[in-house]
Design an enzyme around this catalytic site. Structure first.
Site, PDB file in Angstrom:
ATOM      1  N   LYS A 114       0.980  -1.141  -0.002  1.00 40.22           N
ATOM      2  CA  LYS A 114      -0.032   0.099   0.052  1.00 40.22           C
ATOM      3  C   LYS A 114       0.769   1.172  -0.060  1.00 40.22           C
ATOM      4  O   LYS A 114       0.525   2.115   0.575  1.00 40.22           O
ATOM      5  CB  LYS A 114      -0.973  -0.001   1.222  1.00 40.22           C
ATOM      6  CG  LYS A 114      -1.860  -1.079   1.296  1.00 40.22           C
ATOM      7  CD  LYS A 114      -3.036  -1.253   2.192  1.00 40.22           C
ATOM      8  CE  LYS A 114      -3.755  -2.388   1.821  1.00 40.22           C
ATOM      9  NZ  LYS A 114      -3.247  -3.577   2.174  1.00 40.22           N
TER      10      LYS A 114
HETATM   11  O1  LIG Z   1      -4.999  -4.649  -0.339  1.00 37.24           O
HETATM   12  C1  LIG Z   1      -5.196  -5.535   0.491  1.00 37.24           C
HETATM   13  O2  LIG Z   1      -4.845  -6.618   0.180  1.00 37.24           O
HETATM   14  C2  LIG Z   1      -6.115  -5.368   1.713  1.00 37.24           C
HETATM   15  C3  LIG Z   1      -7.089  -4.259   1.251  1.00 37.24           C
HETATM   16  C4  LIG Z   1      -8.394  -4.295   1.952  1.00 37.24           C
HETATM   17  O3  LIG Z   1      -9.146  -3.524   1.840  1.00 37.24           O
HETATM   18  N1  LIG Z   1      -8.577  -5.039   2.989  1.00 37.24           N
HETATM   19  C5  LIG Z   1      -7.572  -5.984   3.363  1.00 37.24           C
HETATM   20  O4  LIG Z   1      -7.985  -7.035   4.313  1.00 37.24           O
HETATM   21  N2  LIG Z   1      -6.439  -6.163   2.624  1.00 37.24           N
HETATM   22  C6  LIG Z   1      -5.451  -7.034   2.939  1.00 37.24           C
HETATM   23  O5  LIG Z   1      -5.898  -8.261   2.862  1.00 37.24           O
HETATM   24  C7  LIG Z   1      -5.411  -9.328   3.852  1.00 37.24           C
HETATM   25  C8  LIG Z   1      -6.581  -9.821   4.456  1.00 37.24           C
HETATM   26  O6  LIG Z   1      -6.482 -10.651   5.485  1.00 37.24           O
HETATM   27  P1  LIG Z   1      -7.216 -11.834   6.044  1.00 37.24           P
HETATM   28  O7  LIG Z   1      -8.456 -10.886   6.592  1.00 37.24           O
HETATM   29  O8  LIG Z   1      -6.749 -12.811   6.916  1.00 37.24           O
HETATM   30  O9  LIG Z   1      -7.749 -12.873   4.737  1.00 37.24           O
HETATM   31  C9  LIG Z   1      -4.491  -8.523   4.691  1.00 37.24           C
HETATM   32  O10 LIG Z   1      -3.313  -8.738   4.321  1.00 37.24           O
HETATM   33  C10 LIG Z   1      -4.989  -7.010   4.560  1.00 37.24           C
HETATM   34  O11 LIG Z   1      -3.951  -6.044   4.768  1.00 37.24           O
END
Ligand SMILES: O=C(O)c1cc(=O)[nH]c(=O)n1[C@@H]1O[C@H](COP(=O)(O)O)[C@@H](O)[C@H]1O
Length: 297
Positions: free
Chosen positions: A104
């Site tokens: 990001k």
């Molecule tokens: O850019 C991202 O990947 C991201 C954007 C967003 O809006 N929400 C989000 O959860 N993420 C990322 O996606 C992953 C979600 O992880 P879990 O919730 O464990 O599946 C994490 O690494 C977050 O930083």
């Protein structure tokens, strides 16, 4: 081949739209691996993170579209963690997986150029295929990334509508008759417009959370040439029904990320008894199969 076309090929050859998020956390590593960390030093944890992630990569290679290492968890370990991140990225690429580095990143244009050079393309020391970026600094902060995408067949995913409950505070705000996220989507489309490849998609992708299915549908039609990275599946509550609208008629156009529900599947109630900490990689494998099956529309 352009990043967008490579991603389409990865989806088609793996038969999967799953993106496995590599978000290692000390406290959630399987006990077998945690116990092997003999000293509580960043170097020792970094070695464990590398082992954890590369073993997951071995299990999911060829069965998922891509992986997404989250830089934050590696940064927590300082320089040793950054070495681990580099090892994980290059290992994933070596076994043929596309890598979305989740950093990001962004800044004013001249600094954005440094971020773009740092993370993207085969000549960069990180060698990532794509990077998540923030649009908050405006068009001139995204352009340096797009130029590097052009030069190195790389890709970016711009935060459009994030999965977190508080994202709406700024993203849903209405300005000049439209939401901020809709304005960001317009910018994504515009930057892609002259760069659409054979697959029908360009290098400028978008992040849209699985936790906002209505907005996902709206944004799919607003950005027909943009790959959408959909996080928020599984641990954050997003379901297969919630992400359906992210895909085009041929099942392309989106990849769905799951981190905790796959990499720490050994501690999910439904897998705990069957696999536990010892067979944690079997739990990763079962959770990958389950997600792939749920997303076969
Ligand atoms: O850019 C991202 O990947 C991201 C954007 C967003 O809006 N929400 C989000 O959860 N993420 C990322 O996606 C992953 C979600 O992880 P879990 O919730 O464990 O599946 C994490 O690494 C977050 O930083």
């Amino acid at each position: 081949m352009s990043f967008a076309d490579r991603l389409a090929e990865a989806v088609q050859t793996s038969g999967s739209v799953t993106c496995v998020g590599l978000d290692p956390r000390k406290s959630q590593l399987p006990a077998t691996l945690r116990d092997s960390v003999s000293t509580d030093s960043p170097d020792a944890w970094a070695a464990a993170y590398t082992q954890f992630c590369t073993e997951i990569i071995d299990v999911v290679a060829g069965r998922v579209a891509c992986v997404k290492p989250q830089a934050a968890f590696f940064e927590q370990l300082g320089p040793a963690g950054m070495v681990s991140l580099g090892q994980v990225i290059s290992y994933a690429r070596k076994v043929g997986l596309l890598v979305i580095t989740d950093g990001k990143r962004n800044d004013i244009g001249s600094t954005a150029t440094a971020y773009a050079d740092a993370y993207l393309g085969t000549d960069s020391p990180w060698g990532s295929d794509s990077l998540t970026v923030s649009p908050y600094l405006g068009r001139d902060s995204l352009e340096p990334f797009v130029e590097v995408c052009d030069a190195r067949d790389a890709g970016i995913f711009v935060l459009v509508k994030t999965s977190n409950p508080g994202g709406g505070l700024l993203q849903d705000r209405v300005c000049d008759g439209k939401t901020i996220y809709a304005s960001v989507a317009e910018l994504v489309s515009e930057l892609n417009s002259t760069r659409i490849g054979k697959s029908g998609y360009g290098p400028v992708g978008a992040v849209v959370g699985a936790t906002y299915p209505e907005q996902l549908a709206e944004l799919r039609s607003a950005m027909p040439g943009a790959w959408i990275l959909i996080p928020g599946f599984g641990a954050q509550g997003g379901s297969a029904d919630d992400v359906k609208a992210g895909f085009d008629g041929s099942g392309l156009g989106a990849v769905v990320n799951s981190s905790r529900h796959i990499i720490f599947a050994h501690s999910r109630p439904e897998y705990k008894d069957k696999f536990g900490d010892v067979k944690w990689l079997d739990a990763v494998s079962a959770a990958t199969d389950e997600m792939n099956a749920q997303l076969r529309f």
